[in-house]
Design an enzyme around this catalytic site. Structure first.
Site, short mmCIF file in Angstrom:
data_model
loop_
_atom_site.label_atom_id
_atom_site.label_comp_id
_atom_site.label_asym_id
_atom_site.label_seq_id
_atom_site.Cartn_x
_atom_site.Cartn_y
_atom_site.Cartn_z
N VAL A 147 16.61 30.99 33.79
CA VAL A 147 17.74 31.52 33.01
C VAL A 147 18.30 32.78 33.68
O VAL A 147 17.58 33.75 33.90
CB VAL A 147 17.31 31.86 31.56
CG1 VAL A 147 18.47 32.45 30.77
CG2 VAL A 147 16.77 30.63 30.86
N GLY A 151 21.98 31.64 43.17
CA GLY A 151 21.78 31.89 44.60
C GLY A 151 20.31 32.08 44.90
O GLY A 151 19.54 32.49 44.03
N VAL A 206 16.75 27.33 47.53
CA VAL A 206 15.88 28.25 46.78
C VAL A 206 14.45 28.20 47.32
O VAL A 206 13.85 29.24 47.63
CB VAL A 206 15.90 27.92 45.26
CG1 VAL A 206 14.78 28.64 44.53
CG2 VAL A 206 17.25 28.31 44.67
N LYS A 211 20.02 26.60 29.58
CA LYS A 211 19.59 28.01 29.49
C LYS A 211 19.67 28.51 28.05
O LYS A 211 18.81 29.25 27.58
CB LYS A 211 20.45 28.86 30.43
CG LYS A 211 20.21 28.52 31.89
CD LYS A 211 21.26 29.14 32.80
CE LYS A 211 21.03 28.72 34.24
NZ LYS A 211 22.11 29.12 35.15
N1 HSE Z 1 23.42 26.73 39.30
C1 HSE Z 1 23.06 27.87 38.53
C2 HSE Z 1 24.29 28.70 38.29
C3 HSE Z 1 22.08 28.74 39.23
O1 HSE Z 1 25.31 28.47 38.90
O2 HSE Z 1 24.19 29.60 37.48
C4 HSE Z 1 20.69 28.53 38.83
O3 HSE Z 1 20.52 28.66 37.47
#
Ligand code: HSE
Length: 430
Positions: free
Chosen positions: A134, A305, A15, A208
């Site tokens: 989120v 991603g 990221v 989240k």
């Molecule tokens: N690892 C998280 C997911 C992405 O797979 O949704 C970032 O929030």
């Protein structure tokens, strides 16, 4: 704010590295839209020499992110390390105390320390922005804080973990087992840095949910113990059986006000293949917000991603460059409510129970008798024999029953030698 905005990026995983490239290539667009010129003054990562998708200017490099704030006047700091505590917390606190705005996709940090960090940001008159924490690229926090600002929200729920959704969809599409599909999700940069367990055990989606609840209900980020299950126990077999029943397994995060009490859960659900949520597949996330007077709002997009995450990080940057100082949690922390938790034992659902058993007389009746004892009424039974091994798979769909019964019915099968492993339990939605 000065005309030239000094920026630092700490954490150069998939990221952070993608974000750095976006910042470098979109300087003109940022200036066009905000009137501000940005300058990257420093970056930090554990290993400068790691192979990365985009080249990093070594002259800007610091091994210790805290040194950056000692040596530079940083206006905006991006934290992309991803720890809930440790250096992530330290650098964010130090930056906020210094009067530096902070942007982060770190849901582990915000869900754990968001109340205190928001207070610190308010006190120092700077922004703490975490849109990317989120649902990846979906601008859902901004939608709640701004677009839906005066609605009375009663429920927010949806698919909040891209990795899990990708794995469930890929298992169905490719007929491959969990570990193979997980590897691919990691290569695509969907899984949490360093620890995919956080995606698979429901923790990531839960973090989240906590952030969404705070913004939706004007409440402090909760710390209650809640029902949290991930997709680790879902097997290809469950996905195939669900398919026969016209159902699909989805990991859902749900936050709801019930009698003014906060009910937050994350667990796999069986949903109809014909429903909206049953058709949100792959790395897609979807968030459904129920409020008054707006009704039902649905937001869908890529939830994981480097690309989608960077999209949200840049929207936070532009929000800071454009304007006023905002309260990170929508209203001042001192005015947020502390909601009591709803008793999870009262949660009511139909259950899917899969038993792997010895195929011999009396086993089915042992199961149904035990369920009857706990007043769990059976709606449907499917038995598939495995003749070669004298085994059978029994799937039972129950009528609606409370979470208390649901827990009991798992423990009651523990000592039965005819039941070869812990039954798999999946709740049915609706
Ligand atoms: N690892 C998280 C997911 C992405 O797979 O949704 C970032 O929030």
């Amino acid at each position: 704010m000065n005309k030239i905005i000094n920026i630092a990026v700490v954490g150069l995983g998939q990221v952070g590295n993608y974000l750095l490239n976006e910042l470098n290539t979109k300087k003109k667009e940022i200036e066009l839209k905000t009137g501000k010129k940005i300058k990257i003054v420093a970056v930090s990562a554990r290993n400068i020499n790691k192979k990365r998708q985009f080249k990093v200017d070594k002259k800007l490099f610091y091994k210790n992110p805290l040194d950056i704030l000692k040596k530079h006047q940083v206006d905006i700091l991006f934290e992309a390390i991803g720890q809930s505590d440790g250096v992530s917390k330290k650098i964010v606190e130090t930056a906020l105390k210094n009067g530096t705005h902070v942007v982060t996709p770190n849901k582990a940090l915000i869900s754990k320390h968001g109340n205190d960090l928001s207070k610190l940001a308010e006190k120092n008159n700077v922004n703490l922005e975490f849109e990317a924490s989120v649902a990846g690229g979906i601008p859902v926090l901004r939608a709640i804080k701004e677009g839906l600002a005066t609605n009375k929200i009663s429920k927010v729920y949806g698919i909040l973990n891209g990795t899990s959704n990708y794995i469930l969809s890929e298992m169905e599409n490719s007929n491959k087992n969990f570990p193979d599909v997980l590897k691919k999700a990691q290569q695509l940069g969907y899984a949490e840095p360093g620890n995919p367990k956080l995606d698979l055990n429901g923790f990531d989606a839960f973090a989240k949910v906590r952030i969404l609840s705070a913004l939706a209900f004007n409440s402090k980020i909760s710390k209650h113990k809640c029902l949290m299950e991930g997709i680790e126990k879902i097997e290809l077999k469950d996905i195939k059986i669900a398919n026969q029943l016209d159902l699909r397994v989805k990991l859902l995060g749900i936050s709801e006000l019930k009698n003014n009490q906060l009910f937050e859960t994350v667990h796999p659900c069986l949903v109809s293949k014909k429903s909206y949520i049953g058709n949100v597949n792959g790395v897609m996330n979807a968030v459904i917000i129920e409020g008054k007077p707006v009704g039902e709002s649905v937001l869908q997009g890529e939830g994981a991603g480097p690309g989608p995450t960077s999209s949200a990080l840049l929207s936070d940057l532009l929000s800071i460059l454009r304007g006023n100082i905002k309260k990170p949690l929508g209203v001042s922390v001192s005015k947020l409510k502390s909601l009591k938790p709803y008793n999870v034992n009262n949660y009511v659902n139909s259950l899917y129970l899969r038993f792997e058993v010895k195929d011999k007389s009396g086993v089915l009746s042992q199961i149904t008798n035990r369920l009857a004892k706990y007043k769990i009424s059976i709606k449907r039974i499917i038995q598939t024999p495995d003749k070669k091994n004298d085994k059978a798979t029994i799937v039972i769909i129950s009528h609606k029953t409370s979470e208390l019964n649901c827990n009991n019915c798992l423990s009651i099968f523990k000592n039965n030698k005819n039941i070869l492993k812990t039954p798999t339990l999946i709740r049915l939605l609706g």
